[in-house]
Design a protein around this motif. Structure first.
Motif, PDB file in Angstrom:
ATOM      1  N   MET A   1       0.844  -1.199   0.000  1.00  0.00           N
ATOM      2  CA  MET A   1       0.000   0.000   0.000  1.00  0.00           C
ATOM      3  C   MET A   1       0.881   1.251   0.000  1.00  0.00           C
ATOM      4  O   MET A   1       1.840   1.348   0.757  1.00  0.00           O
ATOM      5  N   VAL A   2       0.577   2.232  -0.866  1.00  0.00           N
ATOM      6  CA  VAL A   2       1.363   3.454  -0.952  1.00  0.00           C
ATOM      7  C   VAL A   2       1.003   4.375   0.204  1.00  0.00           C
ATOM      8  O   VAL A   2      -0.166   4.645   0.472  1.00  0.00           O
ATOM      9  N   SER A   3       2.022   4.848   0.923  1.00  0.00           N
ATOM     10  CA  SER A   3       1.798   5.772   2.038  1.00  0.00           C
ATOM     11  C   SER A   3       1.727   7.200   1.508  1.00  0.00           C
ATOM     12  O   SER A   3       2.578   7.622   0.713  1.00  0.00           O
ATOM     13  N   ILE A   4       0.709   7.942   1.924  1.00  0.00           N
ATOM     14  CA  ILE A   4       0.533   9.330   1.492  1.00  0.00           C
ATOM     15  C   ILE A   4       0.695  10.231   2.707  1.00  0.00           C
ATOM     16  O   ILE A   4      -0.036  10.100   3.691  1.00  0.00           O
ATOM     17  N   ASN A   5       1.675  11.155   2.660  1.00  0.00           N
ATOM     18  CA  ASN A   5       1.896  12.010   3.814  1.00  0.00           C
ATOM     19  C   ASN A   5       0.806  13.071   3.932  1.00  0.00           C
ATOM     20  O   ASN A   5       0.026  13.306   3.014  1.00  0.00           O
ATOM     21  N   ALA A   6       0.783  13.726   5.078  1.00  0.00           N
ATOM     22  CA  ALA A   6      -0.309  14.652   5.391  1.00  0.00           C
ATOM     23  C   ALA A   6      -0.418  15.816   4.406  1.00  0.00           C
ATOM     24  O   ALA A   6      -1.526  16.145   3.969  1.00  0.00           O
ATOM     25  N   PRO A   7       0.680  16.491   4.031  1.00  0.00           N
ATOM     26  CA  PRO A   7       0.544  17.595   3.074  1.00  0.00           C
ATOM     27  C   PRO A   7      -0.030  17.162   1.737  1.00  0.00           C
ATOM     28  O   PRO A   7      -0.857  17.859   1.151  1.00  0.00           O
ATOM     29  N   VAL A   8       0.421  16.006   1.226  1.00  0.00           N
ATOM     30  CA  VAL A   8      -0.104  15.525  -0.047  1.00  0.00           C
ATOM     31  C   VAL A   8      -1.583  15.192   0.091  1.00  0.00           C
ATOM     32  O   VAL A   8      -2.394  15.500  -0.776  1.00  0.00           O
ATOM     33  N   ARG A   9      -1.935  14.556   1.205  1.00  0.00           N
ATOM     34  CA  ARG A   9      -3.348  14.225   1.431  1.00  0.00           C
ATOM     35  C   ARG A   9      -4.193  15.492   1.480  1.00  0.00           C
ATOM     36  O   ARG A   9      -5.306  15.549   0.945  1.00  0.00           O
ATOM     37  N   GLU A  10      -3.662  16.544   2.132  1.00  0.00           N
ATOM     38  CA  GLU A  10      -4.392  17.807   2.228  1.00  0.00           C
ATOM     39  C   GLU A  10      -4.583  18.432   0.846  1.00  0.00           C
ATOM     40  O   GLU A  10      -5.649  18.958   0.528  1.00  0.00           O
ATOM     41  N   ARG A  44       5.510   2.689 -12.959  1.00  0.00           N
ATOM     42  CA  ARG A  44       5.300   4.108 -12.663  1.00  0.00           C
ATOM     43  C   ARG A  44       6.570   4.635 -12.020  1.00  0.00           C
ATOM     44  O   ARG A  44       7.038   4.097 -11.021  1.00  0.00           O
ATOM     45  N   ILE A  45       7.144   5.706 -12.572  1.00  0.00           N
ATOM     46  CA  ILE A  45       8.413   6.223 -12.064  1.00  0.00           C
ATOM     47  C   ILE A  45       8.234   7.494 -11.249  1.00  0.00           C
ATOM     48  O   ILE A  45       9.170   7.941 -10.586  1.00  0.00           O
ATOM     49  N   ALA A  46       7.070   8.097 -11.294  1.00  0.00           N
ATOM     50  CA  ALA A  46       6.795   9.281 -10.463  1.00  0.00           C
ATOM     51  C   ALA A  46       5.294   9.400 -10.300  1.00  0.00           C
ATOM     52  O   ALA A  46       4.524   9.163 -11.236  1.00  0.00           O
ATOM     53  N   ARG A  47       4.887   9.768  -9.090  1.00  0.00           N
ATOM     54  CA  ARG A  47       3.471   9.993  -8.818  1.00  0.00           C
ATOM     55  C   ARG A  47       3.328  11.299  -8.063  1.00  0.00           C
ATOM     56  O   ARG A  47       3.843  11.454  -6.962  1.00  0.00           O
ATOM     57  N   ARG A  48       2.635  12.226  -8.693  1.00  0.00           N
ATOM     58  CA  ARG A  48       2.355  13.505  -8.055  1.00  0.00           C
ATOM     59  C   ARG A  48       0.854  13.606  -7.845  1.00  0.00           C
ATOM     60  O   ARG A  48       0.097  12.711  -8.253  1.00  0.00           O
ATOM     61  N   VAL A  49       0.420  14.695  -7.233  1.00  0.00           N
ATOM     62  CA  VAL A  49      -0.998  14.818  -6.921  1.00  0.00           C
ATOM     63  C   VAL A  49      -1.841  14.830  -8.186  1.00  0.00           C
ATOM     64  O   VAL A  49      -2.896  14.200  -8.253  1.00  0.00           O
ATOM     65  N   LEU A  53       4.016   9.582 -14.055  1.00  0.00           N
ATOM     66  CA  LEU A  53       4.928   9.262 -15.145  1.00  0.00           C
ATOM     67  C   LEU A  53       5.147   7.755 -15.188  1.00  0.00           C
ATOM     68  O   LEU A  53       5.349   7.128 -14.138  1.00  0.00           O
ATOM     69  N   PHE A  54       5.130   7.192 -16.396  1.00  0.00           N
ATOM     70  CA  PHE A  54       5.325   5.759 -16.578  1.00  0.00           C
ATOM     71  C   PHE A  54       6.412   5.522 -17.621  1.00  0.00           C
ATOM     72  O   PHE A  54       6.491   6.229 -18.629  1.00  0.00           O
ATOM     73  N   ARG A  55       7.233   4.511 -17.369  1.00  0.00           N
ATOM     74  CA  ARG A  55       8.137   4.054 -18.405  1.00  0.00           C
ATOM     75  C   ARG A  55       7.317   3.284 -19.436  1.00  0.00           C
ATOM     76  O   ARG A  55       6.473   2.457 -19.078  1.00  0.00           O
ATOM     77  N   VAL A  56       7.574   3.549 -20.704  1.00  0.00           N
ATOM     78  CA  VAL A  56       6.857   2.843 -21.763  1.00  0.00           C
ATOM     79  C   VAL A  56       7.828   2.474 -22.869  1.00  0.00           C
ATOM     80  O   VAL A  56       8.945   3.003 -22.945  1.00  0.00           O
ATOM     81  N   LYS A  57       7.396   1.576 -23.717  1.00  0.00           N
ATOM     82  CA  LYS A  57       8.135   1.251 -24.938  1.00  0.00           C
ATOM     83  C   LYS A  57       7.217   1.458 -26.121  1.00  0.00           C
ATOM     84  O   LYS A  57       6.048   1.064 -26.102  1.00  0.00           O
ATOM     85  N   GLU A  62      12.493   3.091 -25.845  1.00  0.00           N
ATOM     86  CA  GLU A  62      12.083   3.578 -24.533  1.00  0.00           C
ATOM     87  C   GLU A  62      11.559   5.004 -24.618  1.00  0.00           C
ATOM     88  O   GLU A  62      12.085   5.838 -25.359  1.00  0.00           O
ATOM     89  N   ALA A  63      10.527   5.278 -23.865  1.00  0.00           N
ATOM     90  CA  ALA A  63       9.957   6.621 -23.776  1.00  0.00           C
ATOM     91  C   ALA A  63       9.320   6.764 -22.401  1.00  0.00           C
ATOM     92  O   ALA A  63       9.365   5.844 -21.572  1.00  0.00           O
ATOM     93  N   VAL A  64       8.746   7.926 -22.151  1.00  0.00           N
ATOM     94  CA  VAL A  64       8.046   8.189 -20.888  1.00  0.00           C
ATOM     95  C   VAL A  64       6.654   8.710 -21.225  1.00  0.00           C
ATOM     96  O   VAL A  64       6.503   9.575 -22.093  1.00  0.00           O
ATOM     97  N   LEU A  65       5.671   8.181 -20.553  1.00  0.00           N
ATOM     98  CA  LEU A  65       4.297   8.642 -20.712  1.00  0.00           C
ATOM     99  C   LEU A  65       3.919   9.468 -19.489  1.00  0.00           C
ATOM    100  O   LEU A  65       3.980   8.978 -18.359  1.00  0.00           O
ATOM    101  N   LYS A  66       3.556  10.720 -19.719  1.00  0.00           N
ATOM    102  CA  LYS A  66       3.048  11.566 -18.641  1.00  0.00           C
ATOM    103  C   LYS A  66       1.540  11.696 -18.810  1.00  0.00           C
ATOM    104  O   LYS A  66       1.053  12.097 -19.870  1.00  0.00           O
ATOM    105  N   VAL A  67       0.805  11.346 -17.764  1.00  0.00           N
ATOM    106  CA  VAL A  67      -0.646  11.539 -17.765  1.00  0.00           C
ATOM    107  C   VAL A  67      -0.971  12.492 -16.621  1.00  0.00           C
ATOM    108  O   VAL A  67      -0.460  12.352 -15.510  1.00  0.00           O
ATOM    109  N   ALA A  68      -1.796  13.486 -16.915  1.00  0.00           N
ATOM    110  CA  ALA A  68      -2.077  14.531 -15.938  1.00  0.00           C
ATOM    111  C   ALA A  68      -3.493  15.045 -16.129  1.00  0.00           C
ATOM    112  O   ALA A  68      -4.165  14.730 -17.118  1.00  0.00           O
TER     113      ALA A  68
END
Length: 329
Positions: A1-10, A44-49, A53-57, A62-68
């Motif tokens: 389970m991914v832990s989400i800190n208080a500022p991100v949760r807020e 998934r190589i990065a998760r923001r609010v 970002l995901f590594r893809v082929k 190789e490339a990176v997929l950003k979904v936002a």
């Protein structure tokens, strides 16, 4: 389970239904990206609010997929990257504004990580004077100079209300009152407002460039192989892409280093020398860099506090106070 800190949760909570809806749609968005571009989605190589970002082929490459979250900010980011064509910026292979998806060049590590590896063992009082002469400055400054060549038509010319100095002045006023910290950090807030008014008064359209907007070393990534458009070996990611003085971007570069500044007996000489080095390297004005850096230091501190990172934000404000009022926390 991914832990989400208080500022991100807020922050997530503040976005409310918009964020929840986007999260619910994410599997569908990824499936549509697979169908549209024929990508194989990896880790998934990065998760923001509001993005991931995901590594893809793509056909074995190789490339990176950003979904936002789709919207104006992501569209402007895509416009900047599309216009840059890899000059100073990450290559944008393709985009889908409705899905909120960008297919990007795969890059290496950040300049920030390189700096940490080189200097993390040094004590603050030794490190502070070394930074502007370090090997980290040249790729950062030279890559900004490449990025600033984008045509002005990419962004709207700001007026007295939309110019960055006016926006930051108004943000400082609003957050200083809503957080109840105007009196506690009175010296820093008052000086930041003075500098914002001075930058607003000095506004000149002909001096403006398409700024990156957030050019910290964590947004400067290494290209895996030498290529045209990346003469420094690095390129920028995640541009905001608005018109402002180039000194604004350079001020953002200097807005941090709070731990080092608070440890210094007199950080002003050092910070002023950094401004002079950056100004000489870019043909810009050292005083304007100083002012933008201070405005950004105060506004960033207030913003972080408002988003729930109170301790981190407080360090920005305390370092600002130490710089201009010689008051230690």
């Amino acid at each position: 389970m991914v832990s989400i800190n208080a500022p991100v949760r807020e922050h997530m909570t503040s976005l409310g239904p918009v964020w929840a809806d986007w999260q619910a749609r994410l599997p569908e968005v990824l499936a549509k990206c697979e169908e549209r571009w024929g990508v194989e989605i990896g880790e998934r190589i990065a998760r923001r609010v509001t993005s991931s970002l995901f590594r893809v082929k793509v056909r074995g490459r190789e490339a990176v997929l950003k979904v936002a979250l789709p919207g104006p900010h992501l569209r402007q980011q895509a416009q900047v990257l599309e216009s840059a064509r890899g000059e100073g910026y990450v290559y944008l292979y393709d985009r889908d504004d409705d899905l909120g998806a960008l297919l990007l060049e795969s890059l290496g590590g950040t300049l920030e990580a390189r700096g940490e590896a080189l200097y993390q063992s040094l004590p603050p009082n030794v490190l502070l004077p070394l930074i502007h002469d370090s090997e980290l400055v040249k790729p950062l400054v030279d890559t900004l100079k490449v990025a600033w060549k984008l045509p002005h038509e990419l962004a709207e010319v700001p007026d007295e209300t939309t110019y960055k100095a006016a926006q930051l002045r108004d943000l400082i006023d609003r957050l200083a009152d809503s957080l109840g910290v105007r009196e506690q950090h009175a010296d820093a807030i008052a000086r930041a407002r003075i500098y914002a008014e001075q930058r607003l008064g000095a506004r000149e359209d002909s001096w403006m460039v398409v700024c990156h907007g957030d050019p910290h070393p964590g947004n400067l990534l290494e290209v895996p192989h030498p290529r045209p458009g990346a003469p420094t070996g690095y390129v920028w990611v995640d541009p905001d892409g608005f018109l402002c003085e180039p000194e604004y971007d350079l001020g953002v570069v200097l807005r941090g280093f709070n731990r080092l500044i608070l440890a210094a007996e007199d950080p002003v000489v050092t910070l002023r020398s950094w401004c002079a080095v950056l100004a000489e390297a870019t043909g810009t004005d050292a005083e304007a860099i100083w002012q933008w850096a201070f405005i950004e230091r105060v506004s960033s501190g207030l913003y972080l506090m408002d988003q729930g990172w109170r301790e981190r934000g407080r360090q920005f404000l305390e370092s600002a106070t130490w710089v201009i009022a010689r008051k230690r926390p």
